[in-house]
Structures are given as C-alpha cells and as structure tokens.
Enzyme design. Structure first.
Site, PDB file in Angstrom:
ATOM      1  N   HIS A 162      -0.905   4.419  -0.983  1.00 63.54           N
ATOM      2  CA  HIS A 162      -1.949   4.751  -0.005  1.00 63.54           C
ATOM      3  C   HIS A 162      -3.332   4.513  -0.577  1.00 63.54           C
ATOM      4  O   HIS A 162      -4.221   4.033   0.102  1.00 63.54           O
ATOM      5  CB  HIS A 162      -1.815   6.202   0.436  1.00 63.54           C
ATOM      6  CG  HIS A 162      -0.833   6.340   1.530  1.00 63.54           C
ATOM      7  ND1 HIS A 162      -1.127   5.963   2.815  1.00 63.54           N
ATOM      8  CD2 HIS A 162       0.443   6.739   1.526  1.00 63.54           C
ATOM      9  CE1 HIS A 162      -0.061   6.136   3.548  1.00 63.54           C
ATOM     10  NE2 HIS A 162       0.913   6.609   2.801  1.00 63.54           N
TER      11      HIS A 162
ATOM     12  N   ARG B 107       3.603  -4.189  13.168  1.00 62.26           N
ATOM     13  CA  ARG B 107       4.560  -3.229  12.602  1.00 62.26           C
ATOM     14  C   ARG B 107       4.937  -2.264  13.719  1.00 62.26           C
ATOM     15  O   ARG B 107       4.179  -1.338  14.024  1.00 62.26           O
ATOM     16  CB  ARG B 107       3.940  -2.480  11.422  1.00 62.26           C
ATOM     17  CG  ARG B 107       3.776  -3.321  10.164  1.00 62.26           C
ATOM     18  CD  ARG B 107       3.352  -2.443   8.984  1.00 62.26           C
ATOM     19  NE  ARG B 107       3.553  -3.112   7.705  1.00 62.26           N
ATOM     20  CZ  ARG B 107       2.579  -3.693   6.999  1.00 62.26           C
ATOM     21  NH1 ARG B 107       1.348  -3.711   7.451  1.00 62.26           N
ATOM     22  NH2 ARG B 107       2.848  -4.259   5.844  1.00 62.26           N
TER      23      ARG B 107
ATOM     24  N   ARG C 204       7.375  -7.659  14.630  1.00 61.09           N
ATOM     25  CA  ARG C 204       8.449  -7.391  13.677  1.00 61.09           C
ATOM     26  C   ARG C 204       9.277  -6.241  14.254  1.00 61.09           C
ATOM     27  O   ARG C 204       8.725  -5.178  14.572  1.00 61.09           O
ATOM     28  CB  ARG C 204       7.846  -6.991  12.326  1.00 61.09           C
ATOM     29  CG  ARG C 204       8.824  -6.998  11.177  1.00 61.09           C
ATOM     30  CD  ARG C 204       9.227  -5.687  10.570  1.00 61.09           C
ATOM     31  NE  ARG C 204       8.290  -4.664  10.313  1.00 61.09           N
ATOM     32  CZ  ARG C 204       7.675  -4.433   9.138  1.00 61.09           C
ATOM     33  NH1 ARG C 204       7.844  -5.226   8.133  1.00 61.09           N
ATOM     34  NH2 ARG C 204       6.909  -3.390   8.999  1.00 61.09           N
TER      35      ARG C 204
ATOM     36  N   GLU D 162      12.131 -11.369   2.669  1.00 58.65           N
ATOM     37  CA  GLU D 162      11.747 -10.247   1.806  1.00 58.65           C
ATOM     38  C   GLU D 162      12.747 -10.052   0.681  1.00 58.65           C
ATOM     39  O   GLU D 162      12.519  -9.289  -0.248  1.00 58.65           O
ATOM     40  CB  GLU D 162      11.702  -8.951   2.630  1.00 58.65           C
ATOM     41  CG  GLU D 162      10.779  -9.030   3.821  1.00 58.65           C
ATOM     42  CD  GLU D 162      10.644  -7.720   4.551  1.00 58.65           C
ATOM     43  OE1 GLU D 162       9.612  -7.053   4.364  1.00 58.65           O
ATOM     44  OE2 GLU D 162      11.554  -7.356   5.313  1.00 58.65           O
TER      45      GLU D 162
ATOM     46  N   ASN E 184       5.365  -7.879  -0.045  1.00 58.11           N
ATOM     47  CA  ASN E 184       5.470  -6.535  -0.636  1.00 58.11           C
ATOM     48  C   ASN E 184       6.917  -6.275  -1.046  1.00 58.11           C
ATOM     49  O   ASN E 184       7.206  -5.867  -2.166  1.00 58.11           O
ATOM     50  CB  ASN E 184       5.027  -5.456   0.363  1.00 58.11           C
ATOM     51  CG  ASN E 184       3.658  -5.731   0.949  1.00 58.11           C
ATOM     52  OD1 ASN E 184       2.881  -6.451   0.348  1.00 58.11           O
ATOM     53  ND2 ASN E 184       3.366  -5.175   2.115  1.00 58.11           N
ATOM     54  N   ASP E 185       7.834  -6.519  -0.101  1.00 59.63           N
ATOM     55  CA  ASP E 185       9.240  -6.303  -0.430  1.00 59.63           C
ATOM     56  C   ASP E 185       9.794  -7.418  -1.306  1.00 59.63           C
ATOM     57  O   ASP E 185      10.576  -7.159  -2.214  1.00 59.63           O
ATOM     58  CB  ASP E 185      10.069  -6.147   0.857  1.00 59.63           C
ATOM     59  CG  ASP E 185      10.015  -4.713   1.362  1.00 59.63           C
ATOM     60  OD1 ASP E 185      10.180  -3.800   0.535  1.00 59.63           O
ATOM     61  OD2 ASP E 185       9.773  -4.502   2.569  1.00 59.63           O
TER      62      ASP E 185
ATOM     63  N   ARG F  16       8.556  -0.473  -5.104  1.00 62.32           N
ATOM     64  CA  ARG F  16       7.148  -0.646  -4.731  1.00 62.32           C
ATOM     65  C   ARG F  16       6.395   0.677  -4.669  1.00 62.32           C
ATOM     66  O   ARG F  16       5.173   0.706  -4.628  1.00 62.32           O
ATOM     67  CB  ARG F  16       7.026  -1.404  -3.392  1.00 62.32           C
ATOM     68  CG  ARG F  16       7.595  -0.660  -2.221  1.00 62.32           C
ATOM     69  CD  ARG F  16       7.715  -1.552  -0.989  1.00 62.32           C
ATOM     70  NE  ARG F  16       6.573  -1.462  -0.104  1.00 62.32           N
ATOM     71  CZ  ARG F  16       6.493  -2.066   1.075  1.00 62.32           C
ATOM     72  NH1 ARG F  16       7.489  -2.831   1.509  1.00 62.32           N
ATOM     73  NH2 ARG F  16       5.441  -1.934   1.834  1.00 62.32           N
TER      74      ARG F  16
ATOM     75  N   CYS G 125       2.872 -12.515   5.393  1.00 60.90           N
ATOM     76  CA  CYS G 125       2.244 -11.364   6.043  1.00 60.90           C
ATOM     77  C   CYS G 125       2.216 -10.147   5.124  1.00 60.90           C
ATOM     78  O   CYS G 125       1.888  -9.056   5.550  1.00 60.90           O
ATOM     79  CB  CYS G 125       2.950 -11.026   7.353  1.00 60.90           C
ATOM     80  SG  CYS G 125       4.659 -10.521   7.119  1.00 60.90           S
TER      81      CYS G 125
HETATM   82  C1  PEP Z   1       6.268  -6.776   3.271  1.00 59.82           C
HETATM   83  O1  PEP Z   1       7.291  -6.272   2.805  1.00 59.82           O
HETATM   84  O2  PEP Z   1       5.539  -7.566   2.650  1.00 59.82           O
HETATM   85  C2  PEP Z   1       5.834  -6.453   4.643  1.00 59.82           C
HETATM   86  C3  PEP Z   1       4.861  -7.120   5.219  1.00 59.82           C
HETATM   87  O3  PEP Z   1       6.451  -5.428   5.262  1.00 59.82           O
HETATM   88  P1  PEP Z   1       6.184  -3.870   4.928  1.00 59.82           P
HETATM   89  O4  PEP Z   1       5.053  -3.776   3.973  1.00 59.82           O
HETATM   90  O5  PEP Z   1       5.921  -3.227   6.232  1.00 59.82           O
HETATM   91  O6  PEP Z   1       7.505  -3.479   4.324  1.00 59.82           O
HETATM   92 MG    MG Z   2       8.679  -5.250   4.114  1.00 64.31          MG
END
Ligand code: PEP
Ligand code: MG
Length: 573
Positions: free
Chosen positions: A197, A297, A333, A422, A445-446, A456, A498
């Site tokens: 956060h 999202r 998504r 991902e 991110n994933d 993460r 993304c």
């Molecule tokens: C990601 O995993 O990069 C993504 C965009 O989805 P989230 O962060 O919502 O898991």
């Molecule tokens: Mg993700």
C-alpha cells in the site's frame, strides 16, 4: 539487505527499494506504534475511585473527538470525510455509556472502553455491507481513546506543523485517507514491497518513497535524512552532495500534461491506457488523457462482500466505466479472487499456499457459475455502451484454459477474448496460448512473484520482487515474441502490459523495446511515461531493452537503462 550501509553514526546510508521517484531532505517523524490491547477486565488502579475513572474516560473521549473534529475542519475531500466520521464515532453516546457501565463494575477505563468498542464493532461487522466497514472506524477510535488514556501518541499518521519524512513499518489502507501530501515530504518503510500500500499511495500522490529499508528502524524523530526514491537510499545527516541532488530535483523541469497521444520519437504509436477500479476512477483516467482502459479490476464490485453481487448491480458498475470511454477500448479483467484478494464466498482461506491455489480464473472449476454470470453482465453492459470492450481472464496457465475462456466469452456474446500472462508457463507457451484468443496482457506484478518465487506481499523479498529482474524481462520478451508469432495467418496477437512495471518510465522504454504494444498504468504515471517514450525511437528502445536483458541483476539492468535516458533526471524521474 543493505550492502551499502556504512556503519558510521554521523552519516549512514540505508538501502531499500525505491518505489516512487523523487529526492528530498527533511526531518523524520515516526508513525506511532499500534496501541497494544489492555488486559481483559483489568481493575481500576489502586487509589482511583469509580467516579474519577469514569471522568477520566469521559475526558479522553471528548479530547479525541475534539482533535479529530479540528483535523477534519482543516482537511479536504476524502480525508475530511474519514476524520468527520471518526470524530462522530468518538462522541458516540452509546459507546461511552456501555464503557461507563463496565467502569461502574470496577473495570479500568482502558479495558472497559476496549471491551465496549469490541462489542459495537462485532455488531456492525455482523450487519455486513456499509455498516461492516464502519467497524474499522470504531476500532480506530478505540485505539485513539486508549492512547489518550495512556498519554501516548495517537495511532495513525502523525500531525505536525512542518512537513516531514514519514517513517513507518508499513502503511495500512486506512492510513491513506489521512495522509496529507502537503505535510508529508516522503515515505520510508522498513517493511512492505513494491506492490505494498505504501508504494501504491506514494506513486499516486507523487511522493518519493522507499520500502523494505529494514535498517531504517534505527531512525528516530527529528533525524534529518535525504530520501532518494530513485536509487532507494536514505542518508542520515546528509551533506553537500545530497543537498545538491535534492536541489536539482526541486528545480526539475515540470512534466507536460499527457496529450492523449502515446508515441515514440519516430512516430511509432504506443497507446497509453489506464488501470481503473471503478466508474469514478475511469472518469478521472479519461480526464487525464488515457487512451482507453487497459485493466478494469472488477474486484471493486465484489471485495468486502459476503455474497456475489446481482446481475443488475454488476451491469451498472461496468457500464459506468464503459461510458467514461465511449468509442475507446476498455479491457475488462474478470474477477481475480484469491491470494491477495480473498473473497469469503469464493476462495478457501484454509489453503496452505493461496498464491498457488484456486485463484483468478481457476475459481471457475471450484465454484462454477460466478464467472459465467459475470461474463453475462459484462456483455449486457457492453451492449448498451459505445466502448470497445475486450475481456480477459487472470491467472491463465495453459492454452487449454485460454481456449475454454474464449469459448465462454463467445457464449456470452463477448467478441474480443484475451488472457493475462501472470504465470511463467503462460509466458513460455505464449504462442500456443495467444493463438487461442485475440490478445494478451502481461500482469507483471504476479509474473514477477511467480518467476522469482517471491511473495509479492512480503517486504523481506522486495529485492527479488522487482520487475527489473532480467529473468522477468526474458519472460516478457517470450510473451511478446509468442504473440507476434501466434497469428499463423499473418495477423500477430497484440501483447500489452498492465502491471506496475508499465508505470515506470525507464522500464516502459524496455517493455516497448521487447515488443509490448500497449502500456496500461495508474493515470498519474501517464505524463512521465509519455514524456520519456517521446525521447526514444523504436531502434533505441530495442537497443536499450537488450542492455536490460543482458544484465545480471535488477540493479544492473536499471542502471544501464537509466544511463541511456538522460531526460529521466531532467524531469526528476
Ligand atoms: C498484475 O498481476 O500485474 C496485475 C495487473 O494484476 P493484480 O495486480 O491486480 O494482481
Ligand atoms: Mg495479477
């Protein structure tokens, strides 16, 4: 963690992970420790009468209500609303009444208030929906009143007349509403990772931030520090060199607003889209010039709910986003429940490894129906709006899953199905995977957490959890190459990004050089990404991307790329 830390009391450099650019010097203020609960039913201290203890409790609640009211009167927007609601809670008569009753039976003011507030919060939580969210306000007020009774600083973001560098272990979502960017110069946390956060708030407020700086726990209130959000360093007792860097940052060239036209210096188009989580967000993104939505999202419609939202409610929520982008692309998504986004009616909280469990698209096998109903709602909302709606599933691991999702979209009447990449298996088999759908979008991110096998959400693994890791970049390249080769009939399948990586202007150049067609980000990152992309041609981007791919570490990749992009410093990025 900090190889570069110099163990010198006068000047000391602490390393962490820079998650939001900027360089400032300021005095540290530490976030107060959370208020520890008092012992259950502790008795009134010797020498205090019931009347005196009741009076102490009354005074404490009044003092907390007055402080919150005063802060509310100085705040604006969301912060003012949160503070006003909390002030009202602090002056709530029924809470004081039940606590006073417990004091009358000999319980200390602290324990009485703790117990009474607990009962109110439990009742509110049981009511669900909006009322359940108020339970958090009651618990916040409880901590504030107990802090007042103990004579220790109130929890939450500290208040001060002068702007300061906020130090915390990590920030919670509730802290975000009261964080005043005019008072906070920078954020430094000992915990948290690039997706914490703290990182998200800092980027959205444009504050320099460093997370996972474990050794900064040694900093005390009043320590003067230089915070370098670009290199991820905190220097205590900064000298002339740091002062010059901070000055250079302060006199940086102001970024031009994004003109809604993402392209490279040679005219090559790179549409810049925005990640949004609600209709309001979408309106703000459109105003910021976003050329569409690259990631809607949809969890905003589901999180905090104990049952699935109905069809009409979902249609209205999605339509609000589509209408903000009439005529333009909106990538929806489908629900990404599980792991960092648990949903009581869909995910199993007893799984030993939720990030590797039944999450995202996989929920459709454990709980069939929710995804199909969501696709029907998306299709109906798309039907009644002008937006060009694309639909993608999170956590797709195999071409067979991609094919099945495409079939579900077709059945619902949705015309452009896609997948999120991902999971490393999806990147490795990108050609076969994208052959089943119309497009792919890389969730960095994933993809980073699964490539590096680093949760993460764990601050301790923040260095691994970095999309600059060359291994992650190789998988991004594999995905872009797979998409380019997928259209056997000569029409390649577009691959976008993304994840948060797209919001880093230096990394954005690398992504484009690796073959990524579109970038989707927090709307506040649009001006920076657009400005840096304009400084390179496609040939430059490809050459710079190769430098990153050939690096042996995330730090090396970042340093080599930054050295090629002098405008980053000019804009203070
Ligand atoms: C990601 O995993 O990069 C993504 C965009 O989805 P989230 O962060 O919502 O898991
Ligand atoms: Mg993700």
């Amino acid at each position: 963690m900090s190889e570069s830390a110099q163990y010198d009391d006068a000047v000391r450099t602490f390393s962490g992970v820079g998650v939001s650019a900027g360089r400032v010097i300021g005095a540290v203020k530490r976030m107060p420790d959370p208020v520890a609960p008092p012992a259950d039913g502790a008795p009134i201290a010797d020498g205090m009468s019931i009347e005196e203890e009741s009076e102490r409790l009354k005074q404490a609640t009044q003092a907390v209500a007055a402080t919150l009211k005063e802060r509310a009167s100085k705040a604006t927007g969301d912060a003012a609303a949160v503070l006003k609601a909390t002030a009202l809670m602090a002056s709530d008569r029924s809470l004081l009444k039940s606590a006073t009753k417990l004091v009358a039976s000999g319980t200390s003011a602290e324990s009485a208030l703790w117990e009474a507030a607990d009962a109110v919060a439990t009742q509110l939580a049981a009511l669900g929906g909006y009322m359940a969210e108020r339970a958090t306000d009651v618990l916040d007020v409880r901590s504030r009143i107990v802090a007042e009774l103990r004579g220790v600083p109130a929890p939450g973001i500290p208040d001060a007349d002068e702007p300061f560098v906020l130090w915390a272990v990590d920030l919670a979502p509730a802290d975000t509403a009261t964080l005043d960017p005019a008072k906070v110069l920078a954020l430094v946390t000992s915990d948290g990772g690039p997706q914490s956060h703290t990182a998200i708030i800092a980027r959205s407020l444009g504050l320099p931030a460093i997370v996972a700086a474990t050794e900064t726990t040694a900093l005390v209130d009043g320590d003067v520090v230089f915070v370098d959000g670009i290199n991820g360093e905190v220097v205590r007792n900064p000298g002339e060199a740091e002062a010059l860097l901070a000055e250079a940052y302060a006199s940086r060239v102001e970024l031009p607003a994004f003109d809604g036209d993402g392209r490279l210096a040679d005219g090559h188009l790179v549409p810049l889209l925005s990640n949004v989580g609600s209709g309001e967000d979408a309106v703000a993104a459109a105003e910021a010039g976003a050329q569409g939505v690259g990631l809607l999202r949809t969890e905003f419609c589901f999180l905090g709910r104990d049952k699935e939202p109905g069809h009409d409610e979902q249609v209205a929520a999605y339509k609000a986003v589509f209408d903000a982008f009439g005529g333009r692309k909106v990538v929806v998504r489908t629900l990404d429940a599980g792991a960092d986004k648990p949903l009581p009616f869909l995910t199993d909280d007893s799984e030993p490894n939720p990030a590797l469990g039944v999450r995202g698209y996989r929920c459709d096998t454990a709980t069939p129906g929710v995804l199909g109903r969501q696709l029907a709602a998306i299709a109906e909302a798309a039907e009644s709006s002008e937006a060009d709606v694309w639909t993608m599933a999170p956590m797709i691991s195999t071409p067979a899953e991609a094919a099945r999702f495409a079939a579900m979209c077709a059945e619902a009447g949705l015309k452009t199905p896609g997948v999120m990449v991902e999971v490393p298996s999806a990147a490795v088999l990108a050609r076969q995977l994208t052959a089943e759908v119309d497009f792919a979008s890389i969730g960095t991110n994933d993809l980073t957490q699964y490539t590096m096998a680093a949760d993460r959400q764990l601050g301790a693994l923040a260095e691994l959890n970095d999309p600059w890791q060359p291994a992650v970049l190789h998988l991004i390249k594999a995905t872009a190459d797979g998409g380019a080769a997928a259209g056997g009939d000569g029409s390649p399948k577009p691959v976008g990004v993304c994840g948060e990586a797209a919001a880093d202007p230096a990394l954005a150049v690398v992504l484009v050089g690796l073959g990524v067609a579109t970038l989707s980000m927090n709307r506040r990152a649009l001006p920076a990404v657009a400005a840096i992309l304009k400084t390179v041609s496609m040939d430059d981007a490809r050459r710079i991307a190769t430098l990153a791919l050939e690096a042996g570490s995330a730090a090396e990749a970042k340093a080599h790329v930054r050295a090629e992009l002098p405008d980053l410093d000019r804009f203070g990025l």
